[in-house]
Design a protein around this motif. Structure first.
Motif, PDB file in Angstrom:
ATOM      1  N   UNK A  11       0.799  -1.223   0.000  1.00 39.93           N
ATOM      2  CA  UNK A  11       0.000   0.000   0.000  1.00 39.93           C
ATOM      3  C   UNK A  11       0.828   1.267   0.000  1.00 39.93           C
ATOM      4  N   UNK A  12       2.148   1.124   0.125  1.00 43.13           N
ATOM      5  CA  UNK A  12       3.027   2.288   0.213  1.00 43.13           C
ATOM      6  C   UNK A  12       3.871   2.510  -1.038  1.00 43.13           C
ATOM      7  N   UNK A  13       4.505   1.442  -1.515  1.00 39.59           N
ATOM      8  CA  UNK A  13       5.498   1.566  -2.572  1.00 39.59           C
ATOM      9  C   UNK A  13       4.860   1.373  -3.933  1.00 39.59           C
ATOM     10  N   UNK A  14       5.008   2.345  -4.788  1.00 36.48           N
ATOM     11  CA  UNK A  14       4.472   2.254  -6.140  1.00 36.48           C
ATOM     12  C   UNK A  14       5.587   1.876  -7.118  1.00 36.48           C
ATOM     13  N   UNK A  15       5.232   1.293  -8.257  1.00 34.00           N
ATOM     14  CA  UNK A  15       6.250   1.008  -9.275  1.00 34.00           C
ATOM     15  C   UNK A  15       6.980   2.268  -9.733  1.00 34.00           C
ATOM     16  N   UNK A  16       6.264   3.387  -9.790  1.00 30.57           N
ATOM     17  CA  UNK A  16       6.889   4.648 -10.207  1.00 30.57           C
ATOM     18  C   UNK A  16       7.953   5.091  -9.214  1.00 30.57           C
ATOM     19  N   UNK A  17       7.635   4.997  -7.910  1.00 30.61           N
ATOM     20  CA  UNK A  17       8.605   5.388  -6.880  1.00 30.61           C
ATOM     21  C   UNK A  17       9.805   4.452  -6.892  1.00 30.61           C
ATOM     22  N   UNK A  18       9.564   3.155  -7.115  1.00 31.98           N
ATOM     23  CA  UNK A  18      10.668   2.192  -7.177  1.00 31.98           C
ATOM     24  C   UNK A  18      11.571   2.491  -8.363  1.00 31.98           C
ATOM     25  N   UNK A  19      10.973   2.783  -9.513  1.00 33.16           N
ATOM     26  CA  UNK A  19      11.764   3.089 -10.709  1.00 33.16           C
ATOM     27  C   UNK A  19      12.655   4.305 -10.467  1.00 33.16           C
ATOM     28  N   UNK A  20      12.078   5.369  -9.922  1.00 34.72           N
ATOM     29  CA  UNK A  20      12.850   6.596  -9.684  1.00 34.72           C
ATOM     30  C   UNK A  20      13.990   6.343  -8.703  1.00 34.72           C
TER      31      UNK A  20
END
Length: 320
Positions: A11-20
């Motif tokens: 519920x916290x980590x998005x694929x976009x945040x992981x990519x960045x």
């Protein structure tokens, strides 16, 4: 210290945040602002498990820590996934433990983000067909990350156990992409981008099978002896990795190095392409990214999830 439970990560980590986070840490590594510590990885002689530690220090983000965990191949009998890990962060100014973060989902997200970074920077122009080799737990994360960063028209896939291909078909349907199961010669000939994510110990994708402009993200080899690609295919490609020292010792390129087919100098850190100090594909027919998985990737996504957890009040404070 702060604790972010495994159950909160989704519920916290998005694929976009992981990519960045991964793209930024690769850039820091290539700029010599971040470095990984030597990896400890051992067969413990119990449950066929591999256990170890990956750590590092990112001087740009002041992120310090390690991931402890490994691979338990018999975990299905416990109702658990095979990869189990926890990430620990430390205050770079004082050395005090700052956070403990569930690492299972984060490992899958950071691995998928790494291949997506390579696809963004190295995929041939006009790539339309994504080829997937492997249909294990991480394959769905890989496909989702690839489709988020690049527009594909179709997914084709192969797995040594065909009954598992439903995972790839279901994920492609979720992404509104057609899927077709194919053999490896056809996959190598038709796919513009190939992601291999298996635990193989002998080459599956052969040199003669890969034709035309292709980018390969080899994401499964992270231990001495593991292998997914034909060394002859590696020898004719332009080569990139997360960390060179790890690639030539436990990554996909270990085999071509051992056979004398390539020199270490032929391998480039992907962060140099991110930073613009290396031209990347630059007309090469085949590019390969050897994603060995480095500790700094784990620390980058863990630091981001702690930030998000604090913001949403989901980080538990524990005295230690």
């Amino acid at each position: 210290m702060l604790v972010v439970a495994e159950k909160e990560i989704g519920g916290l980590m998005t694929p976009e945040a992981a990519f960045d986070a991964i793209e930024q840490v690769f850039a820091a590594m290539a700029s010599d602002k971040a470095y990984n510590f030597p990896v400890v990885r051992e067969a413990i002689g119990h449950e066929d498990a591999l256990y170890g530690f990956k750590g590092g220090f990112d001087g740009a983000a002041l992120t310090l820590g390690l991931k402890a965990g490994g691979y338990w191949p018999n975990n299905q009998k416990h109702g658990l996934i095979n990869h189990q890990s926890t990430i620990f962060l430390f205050d770079a100014d004082t050395g005090r433990v700052a956070a403990a973060v569930g690492g299972n989902l984060l490992t899958a997200l950071r691995t998928a983000a790494a291949s997506a970074v390579s696809i963004k920077h190295l995929a041939p122009k006009g790539a339309k067909v994504l080829g997937m080799i492997g249909a294990g737990h991480q394959s769905a994360f890989q496909m989702r990350a690839a489709a988020r960063i690049h527009r594909f028209d179709k997914v084709i896939g192969w797995n040594p156990h065909p009954e598992m291909l439903s995972r790839l078909a279901d994920t492609a349907a979720e992404l509104d992409l057609p899927f077709e199961a194919v053999d490896l010669p056809r996959l190598g000939a038709e796919a513009d981008v190939i992601i291999s994510i298996t635990s193989a110990f002998s080459p599956m994708l052969l040199d003669a099978q890969v034709t035309g402009p292709t980018h390969i993200a080899a994401m499964g080899t992270d231990t001495k002896g593991k292998q997914e690609l034909d060394p002859a295919l590696v020898a004719r490609a332009r080569l990139f990795t997360d960390e060179i020292a790890q690639s030539v010792s436990i990554g996909e390129f270990q085999h071509a190095i051992a056979a004398g087919l390539i020199a270490e100098e032929a391998i480039t850190q992907i962060g140099a392409v991110v930073n613009g100090t290396h031209p990347g594909r630059d007309g090469a027919e085949v590019t390969i990214f050897d994603g060995t998985g480095v500790g700094l990737q784990d620390l980058a996504v863990a630091a981001k999830v702690v930030e998000l957890a604090e913001r949403k009040g989901l980080a538990q404070k524990v005295e230690i």
